[in-house]
Design a protein around this motif. Structure first.
Motif, short mmCIF file in Angstrom:
data_model
loop_
_atom_site.label_atom_id
_atom_site.label_comp_id
_atom_site.label_asym_id
_atom_site.label_seq_id
_atom_site.Cartn_x
_atom_site.Cartn_y
_atom_site.Cartn_z
N LYS A 112 0.95 -1.21 0.01
CA LYS A 112 -0.07 -0.17 0.07
C LYS A 112 0.93 1.32 -0.11
N ASN A 113 1.96 1.38 0.91
CA ASN A 113 2.81 2.28 0.95
C ASN A 113 3.54 2.85 -0.62
N ILE A 114 3.83 1.55 -1.09
CA ILE A 114 4.39 1.70 -2.37
C ILE A 114 3.50 2.25 -3.50
N LEU A 115 2.42 1.67 -3.41
CA LEU A 115 1.17 2.33 -4.42
C LEU A 115 0.79 3.78 -4.21
N GLU A 116 0.88 4.13 -2.81
CA GLU A 116 0.58 5.61 -2.39
C GLU A 116 1.70 6.28 -3.08
N LYS A 117 3.03 5.75 -2.95
CA LYS A 117 4.16 6.47 -3.58
C LYS A 117 4.00 6.71 -5.15
N ALA A 118 3.52 5.61 -5.79
CA ALA A 118 3.42 5.55 -7.36
C ALA A 118 2.41 6.78 -7.72
N LYS A 119 1.49 7.16 -7.16
CA LYS A 119 0.58 8.30 -7.56
C LYS A 119 1.55 9.42 -8.05
N THR A 120 2.65 9.70 -7.36
CA THR A 120 3.18 11.13 -7.78
C THR A 120 4.49 10.89 -8.15
N LYS A 121 5.17 9.61 -7.92
CA LYS A 121 6.43 9.49 -7.84
C LYS A 121 7.04 8.19 -8.55
N VAL A 122 8.29 8.37 -9.00
CA VAL A 122 8.65 7.19 -9.96
C VAL A 122 9.28 6.04 -9.00
N LEU A 123 8.71 4.80 -9.07
CA LEU A 123 9.14 3.74 -8.36
C LEU A 123 10.50 3.33 -8.85
N ASN A 124 11.23 2.77 -7.98
CA ASN A 124 12.81 2.29 -8.10
C ASN A 124 12.47 0.71 -8.42
N ILE A 125 13.61 -0.04 -8.99
CA ILE A 125 13.58 -1.19 -9.42
C ILE A 125 13.04 -2.16 -8.28
N LYS A 126 13.41 -1.95 -7.06
CA LYS A 126 13.25 -2.97 -5.81
C LYS A 126 11.93 -2.95 -5.60
N GLU A 127 11.16 -1.60 -5.53
CA GLU A 127 9.79 -1.29 -5.40
C GLU A 127 8.79 -2.01 -6.48
N MET A 128 9.36 -2.08 -7.94
CA MET A 128 8.57 -2.53 -8.77
C MET A 128 8.54 -3.88 -8.85
N SER A 129 9.69 -4.52 -8.39
CA SER A 129 9.91 -6.09 -8.27
C SER A 129 9.12 -6.60 -6.90
N PHE A 130 9.02 -5.79 -6.09
CA PHE A 130 8.02 -6.10 -4.84
C PHE A 130 6.57 -6.14 -5.30
N LEU A 131 6.14 -5.27 -6.01
CA LEU A 131 4.79 -5.15 -6.60
C LEU A 131 4.36 -6.43 -7.39
N GLN A 132 5.34 -6.87 -8.39
CA GLN A 132 5.23 -7.91 -9.11
C GLN A 132 5.23 -9.14 -8.25
N LYS A 133 6.06 -9.20 -7.51
CA LYS A 133 5.93 -10.47 -6.28
C LYS A 133 4.79 -10.56 -5.60
N THR A 134 4.10 -9.60 -5.28
CA THR A 134 2.88 -9.66 -4.41
C THR A 134 1.73 -9.55 -5.00
N ILE A 135 1.39 -8.25 -5.23
CA ILE A 135 0.08 -8.05 -5.72
C ILE A 135 -0.25 -8.29 -7.41
N GLY A 136 1.09 -8.58 -8.13
CA GLY A 136 1.31 -9.21 -9.25
C GLY A 136 0.78 -10.51 -9.75
N LYS A 142 -2.18 -7.95 -11.42
CA LYS A 142 -1.44 -7.88 -12.50
C LYS A 142 -1.98 -6.90 -13.70
N ALA A 143 -3.30 -6.87 -13.51
CA ALA A 143 -4.29 -6.11 -14.45
C ALA A 143 -3.85 -4.35 -14.08
N PHE A 144 -3.61 -4.38 -12.67
CA PHE A 144 -3.23 -3.07 -12.25
C PHE A 144 -1.71 -2.65 -12.61
N ILE A 145 -0.86 -3.61 -12.42
CA ILE A 145 0.32 -3.40 -12.82
C ILE A 145 0.49 -3.00 -14.39
#
Length: 350
Positions: A112-136, A142-145
């Motif tokens: 949730k914290n990463i997604l909140e950041k994604a609203k207005t900021k660029v995600l780094n590779i670690k954060e993008m990887s975490f999202l893919q491994k969890t909500i992805g 997956k549809a959201f990503i």
């Protein structure tokens, strides 16, 4: 390994990151041009520093302006919409996307914290990887990503032609701008002899455009068209085919074709009947191939823009903002009329 590459691609293709990159390209190009001008001036002989500074600045200035205007002109020329980058609009879109997802799906505190950041900021590779491994791992996640960072799409045959045309125009304008800037600089700095310098600018422009830009685009588009006709969907196979097409048409054939055009059309247009006829080929300097432009290490390095071509035609977004910078190098070399072939000897023709 493939998952890591995909994650990096997702991270680089974030619309907000691509938008920010696009925004800094003009300033980056201006800064690089200024640094190059300063360096060329520093290396010039003492009595020629001012002339070198003005010449370099005029050529790079004209090339840069043409390169920055090229994306808009190229898009409109092939009937594609051109939308100016609006970072606030991208942020509003990201915010709406994230809020809709969070309102309809339960996620842990960290995602949730990463997604909140994604609203207005660029995600780094670690954060993008975490999202893919969890909500992805969920269908909705997956549809959201994929909505947040759209997957590259295989383009159709019609789109291939448009992309080839757009990229070719995108490369042609900086070369034309470089030649125009070079001629203007010669008129200002070397008025009695400026006309004599035009042929080399045109020949180098032809070389840069055909060998380093246009024929490479033709090769990439042709190979991609074959893959499309064969219904090959694998992105890696299509990318490899495009690289092969570039090697055949651009890297191998481009230099020969460009030199042939220079010998058969440009030289006769500006020089008329050459004095080589008078010596009947007895002097080495009269060799019709003597002034041919030979490929150099920098020319090979310039094919990095062909990798960008492959990336753009493959649907990747992050590389395209860099194209004006890459094509400016070709435009500058055309503007100074760079030739590495030996000049024709004139002493025995006087």
């Amino acid at each position: 390994m493939l998952n890591q590459i995909k994650t990096i691609g997702k991270c680089l293709d974030q619309p907000l990151l691509v938008g920010k990159f696009s925004k800094v390209v003009p300033a980056s190009l201006a800064g690089l041009s200024a640094l190059y001008t300063i360096n060329e001036t520093r290396k010039a002989p003492k009595g020629k520093k001012k002339k070198t500074a003005i010449n370099t600045a005029m050529v790079l200035g004209a090339t840069s302006l043409a390169a920055l205007a090229a994306p808009k002109i190229a898009a409109r020329a092939v009937g594609r919409p051109y939308e100016k980058v609006d970072l606030e609009k991208i942020k509003r879109g990201n915010t709406l996307l994230v809020e809709n997802f969070l309102n309809n799906n339960h996620v842990g505190e960290k995602p949730k914290n990463i997604l909140e950041k994604a609203k207005t900021k660029v995600l780094n590779i670690k954060e993008m990887s975490f999202l893919q491994k969890t909500i992805g791992k969920t269908e909705n996640g997956k549809a959201f990503i994929d909505a947040f960072v759209p997957e590259p799409q295989n383009i159709t045959s019609k789109e291939i032609v448009k992309d080839m045309g757009r990229l070719s125009i995108l490369g042609a304008l900086p070369v034309a701008g470089g030649i125009a800037g070079g001629v203007a600089a010669d008129v200002a700095l070397d008025r009695p002899h400026w006309k004599k310098k035009i042929p080399n600018k045109i020949k180098e422009g032809i070389y840069q455009y055909l060998a380093n830009i246009f024929l490479c685009n033709v090769g990439a588009a042709g190979a991609l068209g074959i893959m499309e006709a064969a219904k090959v969907k694998s992105k890696s196979a299509r990318a490899l085919a495009m690289v092969g097409g570039i090697l055949v048409t651009g890297v191998i054939g481009g230099s020969s074709i460009a030199n042939f055009i220079a010998r058969k059309f440009v030289n006769p247009l500006f020089d008329g009947k050459k004095s080589a006829d008078k010596c009947h080929g007895k002097h080495k300097c009269c060799d019709k191939h003597k002034d041919d432009r030979k490929p150099e290490l920098l020319d090979i390095c310039l094919h990095s823009d062909d990798i960008a071509t492959v990336a753009v035609m493959s649907g990747l977004k992050w590389i395209e903002p860099a194209l004006p910078i890459l094509y400016t190098i070709s435009g500058y070399r055309a503007g100074i009329g760079y030739r590495n072939g030996d000049k024709t000897c004139k002493s025995h023709h006087q």
